[in-house]
Design an enzyme around this catalytic site. Structure first.
Site, PDB file in Angstrom:
ATOM      1  N   LYS C  79      53.711  35.686   9.163  1.00  0.00           N
ATOM      2  CA  LYS C  79      54.199  34.738  10.177  1.00  0.00           C
ATOM      3  C   LYS C  79      53.127  33.703  10.476  1.00  0.00           C
ATOM      4  O   LYS C  79      51.937  34.045  10.536  1.00  0.00           O
ATOM      5  CB  LYS C  79      54.575  35.511  11.449  1.00  0.00           C
ATOM      6  N   SER C 154      61.559  35.359  17.301  1.00  0.00           N
ATOM      7  CA  SER C 154      60.923  34.188  16.720  1.00  0.00           C
ATOM      8  C   SER C 154      60.406  34.412  15.293  1.00  0.00           C
ATOM      9  O   SER C 154      60.109  33.436  14.607  1.00  0.00           O
ATOM     10  CB  SER C 154      59.763  33.759  17.607  1.00  0.00           C
ATOM     11  N   SER C 178      60.566  39.763  19.222  1.00  0.00           N
ATOM     12  CA  SER C 178      60.518  38.790  18.127  1.00  0.00           C
ATOM     13  C   SER C 178      60.364  39.374  16.726  1.00  0.00           C
ATOM     14  O   SER C 178      60.512  38.644  15.748  1.00  0.00           O
ATOM     15  CB  SER C 178      59.395  37.783  18.372  1.00  0.00           C
TER      16      SER C 178
END
Ligand SMILES: [Mg+2]
Ligand SMILES: [Zn+2]
Lengths: 96, 501, 479
Positions: C79, C154, C178
């Site tokens: 990420k 996210s 997330s």
């Protein structure tokens, strides 16, 4: 309790957080914040009398480092990301 | 109908701790190196980095708290103080607000009651009949990080930023509003300085910024209890600036109050050159720091064991040493005050005496040559490099009349500069006094032969002539003669001349 | 051998046994990326050449016997809020478009040490604020199951990349769900470990007291292997890290006999989609059939988790994001060089997106003088009560079973207009973050529309092994 967020409040929070909003954005922010805060106001229903506020969820304490130098001069690499630099220093506009 | 006002002063004193590394990262705290050479991702607040507390900072803060009679919090935490300014790379300072590490302490100050005495003469060593003592409350001591240095470029459009100081550990000592005069303020600062230097926690140099003082000052009508509205004065770089700023601010507030206006609570900046202050006001800097507990730092629990360990390591402070010296050593009180002024000097004194040197002799060297050289070279007692062993040797050399006092001063200077061994040095440089009677006698006879006029003067009763002849003998011996011995010998020889005449 | 159908652990074994190589695996992944990325937009930064080079180097080290772990040679994605030395790290924001860190996150280094090979940095909601991966300066990511839908967020880029096999596993971060929620929406396994299990050093902070790095994987076994690689390293600097000696891979056995699983009634009430509810109940019955004791109970206080979460997260975020000011790194607005504060404001107003600004302002407000007690302090007290409710629950249960999200992945554009509605989607996940608990999200069926449904298991602090064991058992008996 806080459904009515005033223009002054939005202005003030903008100064605190260094955000500059257009008139349109301010209007939107007022509305959003008002709604969010009235949702958060739900917490007011909770009886928290005598409850200790919990900051850290785990009982970790006294995490300490030794007073030993571990870093060498890495300023050249670290300054590499600066949008503006001079004489190995960061450069900011002057504050008035 | 002028009202009488009382000045109420409290101080916030920031002190840089003498750790090797910064408070939350492994960068050096060394002073004066090239810009940003002591920075890393952590103290530059780079994204994703996290702080970790330097354990030494905790020890130093607790040591300071114990010395200042504070309650040490069993549980404390760091908080973030949020404000945008380029000297702080994260735009928040890690500090303590809600649970500071030390609270509710006091220190005792000694100060001169007579304001006319002036600041410079406030040394407690001045045996002044109006010397008074007073307790000043310590509201709290907290730990925090220092900020970077802003350098304004010549054109004035830009600010250059050096983060070498960012993250250097500080303690902030917040007093109660217990002081009334500049004299008390200076005495309080002197007291803090001595305590912290004795603890080895900070060198407390006002000029280098390792001790910084903000003065909170308000006025109230004499006899009333309620505090007036205060201002906070910053940028005070010397004791002189502090006392000037206090007087200036007192007058400014008094003028406001007397004309029926109000004091505005604000931060003011002292302009040393203009001897005046101005308000630091800006719409962009609301005094709303949004403090909250820093989630990145684990809380701190101070155990009884930790507290006890730090307490047991507290040094004998100067006021304690003074008392003991008066009882133990036969040296003047004036000497005692100066020697105990710094821990290094006092320990040097005690160690040298312990090696067998006579206290007054040791004191003379410290009070005389040592202080002279420190002053001349702009150094501190903490910069003294020579060992008590070497000082003791030097004293022994003079006691045994191996060297005379002129040579001793020369040897001392070498010892002071490079911690040279005086015995070795005297031997190597052949500085020992001409001790054998025969050489001295031959030299003296030669001097008498070569200076018939002075000999005649002496015979006619002019005693001054002897001094001249002694001087000539010294010169002839390359300065290494024992002046007392030379004088005795000359007298002897001259007496023969008198008898013969 | 169809490489892309292997799990990460299977691939690692195949590489170790010489049946394939790290280089072949990387080529397979890059081929898939070539094919899919245009539609999905899982990655913000791809470094194909670097990935090939790293795969070759890793293969040599495997052959030299230097790397023997289960993940050696396996392509991974990270990420884009996890710092990678020498590779830009944007956090999905314009603010960090050019930011190249001089350091790597501890978790990334742990995986690199284990021999996993970095492919690139995945898309995300800006600074991890969002639940759809639509709040990215680099465009939205799409759900591989149906590109009209969002992948969740996210960590949507990571979840979609794993689901589409554009990598074999990925790292995400979970502050309020997330990792778990996009895992559920993309049909993969996502885990949020106990707060403190994985060093946060190098994870760009959103809400420091709740952020935790977690794996997104094809199955539970992979999840155990990744967790082991990222949990065991001594942090560079992290005061909230708790060192443990647990072996997470060792927990993978099919056995739930005698374990007590609680279904909180509060989580199955109004607002929960019928299809999701049915899938969860079916999963619960399967575990019961395997020997677990399953029953319903009142968790309590679940209505308060979300308002407490948003207050605390916004407050911490407003402070964490103050460092983005145009001076040390990242975006700096032009035409404001005459005044510092104008530069700050322009930079931050232009550099941050809408959602980030919304949360910064909310956070600034709840901490501001006069409101701190009523909002921030109150939320910390609510957090204490919620923690207490979980303590009580775990006295009776080994694990709590519930939904991850109220419904399957929404369509693109559906959630954006109403922030409050979007926040409400996090109602089942945020409590674990507030209380620091480990939680795992794993697929438990498909909706009629063909979108994955996720199930969430939550255990008490430091009970990851138990959690993995229950998840593994479910995965095995689900077939
Ligand atoms: Mg301070
Ligand atoms: Zn540093």
């Amino acid at each position: 309790m806080q459904n009515g967020i005033s223009d002054e409040m939005i202005e003030y929070v903008g100064i605190l957080t260094k955000l500059e909003l257009s008139e349109e954005e301010k209007e939107q922010a007022r509305e959003d914040m008002g709604r969010l805060l009235s949702y958060i106001d739900k917490l007011g229903e909770l009886d928290t009398e005598g409850v200790e506020p919990m900051c850290h969820v785990l009982p970790i304490q006294n995490v300490l480092r030794e007073d030993v130098i571990t870093n060498e001069d890495q300023s050249r690499e670290l300054l590499g990301n600066a949008p503006c630099r001079r004489d190995n220093m960061f450069v900011a506009p002057r504050a008035f | 109908m002028a009202e009488k006002y009382e000045t109420v002063i409290g101080l916030e004193v920031h002190v840089e701790l003498a750790t090797k590394t910064k408070i939350f990262c492994g960068c050096s705290t060394a002073f004066g190196d090239s810009p940003n050479s002591h920075t890393c991702p952590i103290c530059l607040g780079m994204p994703g980095t996290l702080p970790m507390l330097n354990g030494r900072v905790l020890e130093y803060a607790v040591a300071a708290g114990i010395a200042m009679n504070c309650d040490i919090s069993r549980f404390c935490r760091f908080d973030r103080k949020n404000y945008f300014y380029p000297d702080n790379p994260q735009n928040y300072q890690i500090s303590q607000l809600y649970l500071p590490i030390c609270r509710d302490g006091w220190v005792e100050i000694e100060f001169n009651e007579d304001p006319a005495q002036g600041v410079e003469k406030l040394s407690p060593s001045m045996k002044n009949p109006s010397l008074r003592t007073k307790k000043v409350g310590i509201h709290e001591i907290h730990m925090e990080e220092d900020a970077g240095k802003l350098v304004h470029d010549d054109g004035g459009d830009y600010t250059l930023i050096d983060y070498n100081r960012a993250g250097v550990p500080l303690i902030e000592i917040v007093s109660e509003p217990d002081m009334r005069t500049a004299q008390e303020v200076i005495a309080y600062l002197e007291k803090l300085r001595r305590i912290l230097q004795y603890l080895g926690v900070s060198d407390c140099k006002l000029q280098e910024g390792s001790m910084r003082v903000d003065v909170n000052l308000s006025l109230r009508k004499e006899g009333t209890k309620e505090l007036g509205i205060r201002t906070e004065m910053k940028n005070l770089g010397s004791f002189h600036a502090i006392s000037r700023a206090i007087e200036s601010e007192r007058q400014r507030q008094q003028a406001l109050l007397e004309s029926g206006r109000e004091v505005v609570q604000e931060t003011r900046r002292w302009d040393e050159g203009k001897e005046t202050s101005y308000a630091m006001r800006s719409k962009e800097n609301a005094r709303d720091y949004r403090y909250f507990p820093d989630p990145d730092l684990a809380p701190i629990c101070i155990s009884h064991g930790f507290w006890e360990k730090i307490r047991a390591a507290q040094p004998e402070f100067c006021w304690e040493k003074r008392k003991r010296y008066k009882a133990e050593y036969d040296i003047p009180e004036y000497d005692i005050d100066i020697i105990t002024d710094s821990r290094q000097m006092a320990e040097l004194f005690e160690a040298t005496v312990a090696l067998g040197s006579q206290p007054k002799k040791v004191s003379n060297w410290l009070m005389g040559e040592t202080l002279r050289l420190l002053r001349e070279r702009n150094l501190d007692p903490s910069d003294i490099r020579f060992t008590p062993e070497n000082l003791a040797k030097l004293i022994a050399l003079t006691e045994s009349r191996t060297i005379n006092s002129t040579v001793a001063k020369e040897v001392f200077e070498i010892m002071f500069t490079e911690n040279a061994d005086p015995e070795m040095y005297v031997k190597e440089q052949r500085l020992a006094m001409v001790a054998d009677e025969e050489t001295l006698r031959r030299t003296a006879e030669k001097v008498i032969r070569e200076n018939p006029k002075s000999v005649q003067d002496y015979i006619r009763g002019k005693d001054r002539a002897l001094g001249y002849l002694v001087g000539q003998t010294m010169i002839a011996c390359g300065g290494k003669a024992d002046p007392v011995g030379a004088s005795r010998l000359l007298k002897e020889l001259l007496q023969q001349e008198v008898n013969e005449a | 051998m169809e490489l892309l159908s292997l799990s990460a652990v299977q691939l690692g074994r195949a590489i170790r046994e010489g049946r394939t190589t790290a280089v072949e695996a990387m080529e397979a992944v890059l081929g898939r990326i070539e094919e899919k990325e245009e539609w999905l937009n899982c990655y913000i930064t791809l470094d194909k050449e670097g990935a090939r080079r790293r795969a070759q180097e890793t293969q040599k080290r495997i052959e030299a016997g230097e790397l023997r772990g289960p993940l050696a040679g396996v392509p991974m994605a990270v990420k884009d809020n996890l710092c990678t030395r020498g590779m830009r790290t944007t956090c999905g924001s314009r603010m960090l478009e050019t930011f190249v860190p001089a350091y790597s996150a501890d978790a990334v280094m742990g995986l690199e040490r284990a021999g996993a090979v970095l492919v690139g940095k995945t898309n995300m909601d800006e600074f991890a604020m969002g639940s759809t991966t639509e709040n990215s300066f680099y465009g939205p990511t799409r759900n591989p199951w149906n590109t009209d839908h969002v992948p969740g967020g996210s960590s949507g880029g990571s979840a979609a990349a794993v689901a589409a096999r554009e990598c074999f596993f990925a790292l995400g971060s979970d502050t309020g769900g997330s990792v778990r929620q996009p895992a559920a929406h993309c049909g993969v396994v996502g885990m949020k470990p106990t707060y403190g299990t994985v060093s946060r050093y190098g994870l760009v902070a959103y809400a420091s007291s709740m952020d935790q790095i977690g794996p997104l994987c094809g199955n539970v076994e992979d999840c155990g292997a990744v967790l082991e690689a990222i949990a065991g390293i001594v942090p560079e600097s992290d005061s909230t890290y708790v060192h443990r000696k647990d072996s997470f891979q060792g927990a993978l056995k099919r056995d739930v006999r005698g374990l007590r699983i609680g279904l909180p009634k509060d989580y199955f009430g109004e607002g929960l989609d019928e299809e999701v509810r049915n899938a969860l109940l079916k999963a619960a019955r399967l575990l019961e059939a395997e020997g677990a004791e399953v029953d319903e109970f009142d968790l309590g206080l679940s209505d308060y988790a979300l308002p407490a979460y948003y207050t605390i997260a916004a407050a911490e975020a407003s402070s964490n994001l103050e460092r983005f000011d145009g001076i040390k790194y990242g975006y700096r607005a032009g035409n404001a060089e005459d005044d510092l504060h104008r530069m700050y404001k322009r930079t931050r107003s232009e550099g941050f997106g809408k959602e980030v600004k919304r949360r910064i302002m909310l956070g600034g407000f709840v901490l501001s003088s006069g409101y701190y007690d009523a909002y921030y302090q109150k939320a910390l007290k609510a957090k204490a009560l919620i923690k207490g409710a979980f303590d009580k629950a775990f006295f009776g249960y080994d694990c709590i079973l519930g939904p991850v999200a109220p419904c399957t992945a929404p369509k693109l554009g559906e959630s954006l207009p109403d922030p409050l509605k979007m926040y409400l989607g996090d109602v089942y996940t945020v409590a674990a973050n507030l209380a620091g608990l480990p939680a795992i999200s794993l697929p438990c069926g498909m909706s009629r529309a063909g979108l994955p449904i996720g199930m969430q298991l939550v255990a008490d602090c430091f009970q990851e092994r138990k959690l993995l064991q229950i998840a593994y058992t479910y995965e095995q008996c689900r077939g």
